[in-house]
Each structure stands twice: as C-alpha cells, then as structure tokens.
Design an enzyme around this catalytic site. Structure first.
Site, PDB file in Angstrom:
ATOM      1  N   GLY A  44       0.785  -1.232   0.000  1.00 34.52           N
ATOM      2  CA  GLY A  44       0.000   0.000   0.000  1.00 34.52           C
ATOM      3  C   GLY A  44       0.816   1.280   0.000  1.00 34.52           C
ATOM      4  CD  GLU A  99       1.605   0.235   7.739  1.00 36.10           C
ATOM      5  OE1 GLU A  99       1.260   0.444   6.551  1.00 36.10           O
ATOM      6  OE2 GLU A  99       1.215  -0.741   8.390  1.00 36.10           O
ATOM      7  CG  ASP A 100      -0.918   1.353   3.678  1.00 32.57           C
ATOM      8  OD1 ASP A 100      -0.709   0.984   4.853  1.00 32.57           O
ATOM      9  OD2 ASP A 100      -1.462   0.609   2.844  1.00 32.57           O
ATOM     10  CG  ASP A 103      -8.178   0.021  10.497  1.00 30.90           C
ATOM     11  OD1 ASP A 103      -8.853   0.778  11.210  1.00 30.90           O
ATOM     12  OD2 ASP A 103      -8.691  -0.923   9.852  1.00 30.90           O
ATOM     13  CE  LYS A 131      -9.729   2.704   8.585  1.00 27.35           C
ATOM     14  NZ  LYS A 131     -10.083   1.895   7.400  1.00 27.35           N
ATOM     15  CG  PHE A 152     -12.032   0.196   3.318  1.00 30.96           C
ATOM     16  CD1 PHE A 152     -11.470  -0.527   4.361  1.00 30.96           C
ATOM     17  CD2 PHE A 152     -11.541   0.007   2.029  1.00 30.96           C
ATOM     18  CE1 PHE A 152     -10.435  -1.422   4.137  1.00 30.96           C
ATOM     19  CE2 PHE A 152     -10.508  -0.890   1.796  1.00 30.96           C
ATOM     20  CZ  PHE A 152      -9.960  -1.613   2.854  1.00 30.96           C
ATOM     21  CG  ASP A 159      -5.628  -3.322  -1.523  1.00 26.22           C
ATOM     22  OD1 ASP A 159      -5.080  -2.921  -0.482  1.00 26.22           O
ATOM     23  OD2 ASP A 159      -6.044  -4.485  -1.665  1.00 26.22           O
ATOM     24  NE  ARG A 165      -2.358  -2.978  -4.047  1.00 29.99           N
ATOM     25  CZ  ARG A 165      -2.316  -3.119  -2.716  1.00 29.99           C
ATOM     26  NH1 ARG A 165      -2.115  -2.095  -1.934  1.00 29.99           N
ATOM     27  NH2 ARG A 165      -2.485  -4.312  -2.179  1.00 29.99           N
TER      28      ARG A 165
HETATM   29  P1  IMP Z   1      -3.979  -2.446  10.984  1.00 30.77           P
HETATM   30  O1  IMP Z   1      -5.448  -2.744  11.226  1.00 30.77           O
HETATM   31  O2  IMP Z   1      -3.583  -1.155  11.654  1.00 30.77           O
HETATM   32  O3  IMP Z   1      -3.141  -3.608  11.375  1.00 30.77           O
HETATM   33  O4  IMP Z   1      -3.830  -2.199   9.434  1.00 30.77           O
HETATM   34  C1  IMP Z   1      -3.343  -3.184   8.582  1.00 30.77           C
HETATM   35  C2  IMP Z   1      -3.304  -2.759   7.142  1.00 30.77           C
HETATM   36  O5  IMP Z   1      -4.604  -2.784   6.646  1.00 30.77           O
HETATM   37  C3  IMP Z   1      -2.782  -1.377   6.806  1.00 30.77           C
HETATM   38  O6  IMP Z   1      -1.391  -1.316   6.694  1.00 30.77           O
HETATM   39  C4  IMP Z   1      -3.426  -1.171   5.455  1.00 30.77           C
HETATM   40  O7  IMP Z   1      -2.624  -1.709   4.408  1.00 30.77           O
HETATM   41  C5  IMP Z   1      -4.712  -1.948   5.553  1.00 30.77           C
HETATM   42  N1  IMP Z   1      -5.832  -1.035   5.752  1.00 30.77           N
HETATM   43  C6  IMP Z   1      -6.403  -0.636   6.908  1.00 30.77           C
HETATM   44  N2  IMP Z   1      -7.394   0.232   6.680  1.00 30.77           N
HETATM   45  C7  IMP Z   1      -7.454   0.398   5.336  1.00 30.77           C
HETATM   46  C8  IMP Z   1      -8.278   1.194   4.459  1.00 30.77           C
HETATM   47  O8  IMP Z   1      -9.137   1.980   4.871  1.00 30.77           O
HETATM   48  N3  IMP Z   1      -7.994   1.076   3.130  1.00 30.77           N
HETATM   49  C9  IMP Z   1      -7.041   0.270   2.611  1.00 30.77           C
HETATM   50  N4  IMP Z   1      -6.252  -0.484   3.391  1.00 30.77           N
HETATM   51  C10 IMP Z   1      -6.460  -0.421   4.740  1.00 30.77           C
HETATM   52 MG    MG Z   2      -4.504  -2.732   1.752  1.00 35.05          MG
END
Ligand code: IMP
Ligand code: MG
Length: 186
Positions: A44, A99-100, A103, A131, A152, A159, A165
């Site tokens: 991402g 990081e992108d 969440d 987020k 989202f 993606d 993307r």
């Molecule tokens: P985590 O929930 O913080 O572990 O996030 C894991 C990964 O989920 C992130 O690095 C993103 O690649 C992906 N992700 C979380 N939220 C979104 C979203 O809103 N759009 C796209 N990818 C997401």
């Molecule tokens: Mg993703």
C-alpha cells in the site's frame, strides 16, 4: 453509486502533494546528517514512499517489508505473516517505518517490535493516514499525513481487494454488503 461502491469523500492529489512536502520537511529537519533508513510497508505504501523519499531530498537508505494480516470483512485480525523482511543491516541506524494506513494498530505495533529487535539507534513511524475508529493497540505515530475518523480508503496505493491502487487521489468508499471479502491485504 459505482457498482457496489459508493464514494463518500476525497483527498485530492493537490492535498496529498502539499502534505507529503510538509512531512518531508519535518523529516529533513530532524535527520539532516543521519542518513536514516526508511522502511516501507508493502504494498500500500508504494506511491507515498516514492513521493516522500524524493521530497525529503537528503540522503536516505531504503528497504521494505511485506506483511499480510487476515481477518473478517475489512478488519485485520492481528495475525500477521511476514512475506518479506528487510535486507539491510539496521543496527545502530536511525530507522523510520513508513506505513500507508494505521487502522487497528496491530500491524504497526508488531512491526515496531520486530524492527526494534534488530538494535537500531532509533525507530520512528511515519503514516500517510491515521484511522482512529478501530484502534486496538496504541502506537505512536511521529509523522502523520491525515487523520480520518472512519471509512474505508482506497487510491494512492491503497486497495480494496487489490482494486483502486492506481488512483492518484484517495477516496473513502462505502462498500456494499455483497462485496465484502475476508482477505485483508497490506
Ligand atoms: P492495521 O489494522 O492497523 O493492522 O492495518 C493493517 C493494514 O490494513 C494497513 O497497513 C493497510 O494496508 C490496511 N488497511 C487498513 N485500513 C485500510 C483502508 O481503509 N484502506 C485500505 N487499506 C487499509
Ligand atoms: Mg490494503
């Protein structure tokens, strides 16, 4: 409505460019003579990473990790599989994880722990999007592009099920029930 997706909000190319420049300026100020190692979290981050590195415009080294987390719907479970680790030696180096999206925070907290075991001099985190809605693990984000409460997001590298993307801007999607998937990619 575009098929099963509804576009709710948008972060324009212009806003992204402006914010990337601001983040790059802060990093440049802090790491002027330190040649930091920027570690991008694939996939991402690929567009943000490339733009950020060029804007920082001081010498940096780069490396990447690739992780996959699995869960239900759009939420990651925190079960993280490494599919690619870094290849540079980072002992004694100033590291910035890029990081992108943060969440739940599960991926990032796992990654920070993993990187710290390799004895870098310091570890900071730069995330394009913070987020806030589903945070489960508190993680410190030192450089943050945009804070978003919910939704989202796709585009600019992000993606949904490997779609979108390529978009040069970021949009927030409302995803139709029939379209929800169980695979959660990074
Ligand atoms: P985590 O929930 O913080 O572990 O996030 C894991 C990964 O989920 C992130 O690095 C993103 O690649 C992906 N992700 C979380 N939220 C979104 C979203 O809103 N759009 C796209 N990818 C997401
Ligand atoms: Mg993703």
């Amino acid at each position: 409505m575009i098929g099963p997706y509804t576009i709710l909000n948008e972060i324009s190319e212009e806003e992204i460019r402006h914010r990337v420049k601001e983040i790059a300026r802060s990093i440049r100020g802090e790491y002027q003579h330190r040649e930091p190692v920027l570690i991008g979290v694939l996939n991402g981050v690929f567009l943000f990473f490339a733009d950020l590195v060029r804007e920082i415009s001081i010498p940096v080294q780069i490396d990447f990790v690739r992780v996959a987390s699995y869960g239900t719907k759009e939420v990651s479970s925190g079960e993280i599989t490494f599919t690619k680790d870094i290849e540079l030696s980072i002992a004694g180096k100033s590291v910035i994880i890029v990081e992108d999206i943060v969440d739940t925070g599960l991926t990032l907290s796992y990654l920070v722990g993993h990187i710290k075991k390799k004895n870098p001099e310091s570890v900071k985190v730069c995330a394009l999007i913070n987020k806030l809605e589903r945070r489960e693990k508190e993680v410190q984000i030192d450089y943050c592009g945009f804070e978003v409460r919910r939704g989202f997001l796709v585009g600019y590298g992000l993606d949904y099920n490997e779609k979108f993307r390529y978009l040069p801007h970021i949009v927030s999607l409302q995803i139709g029930e029939q379209c929800k998937e169980s695979r959660h990619d990074n």
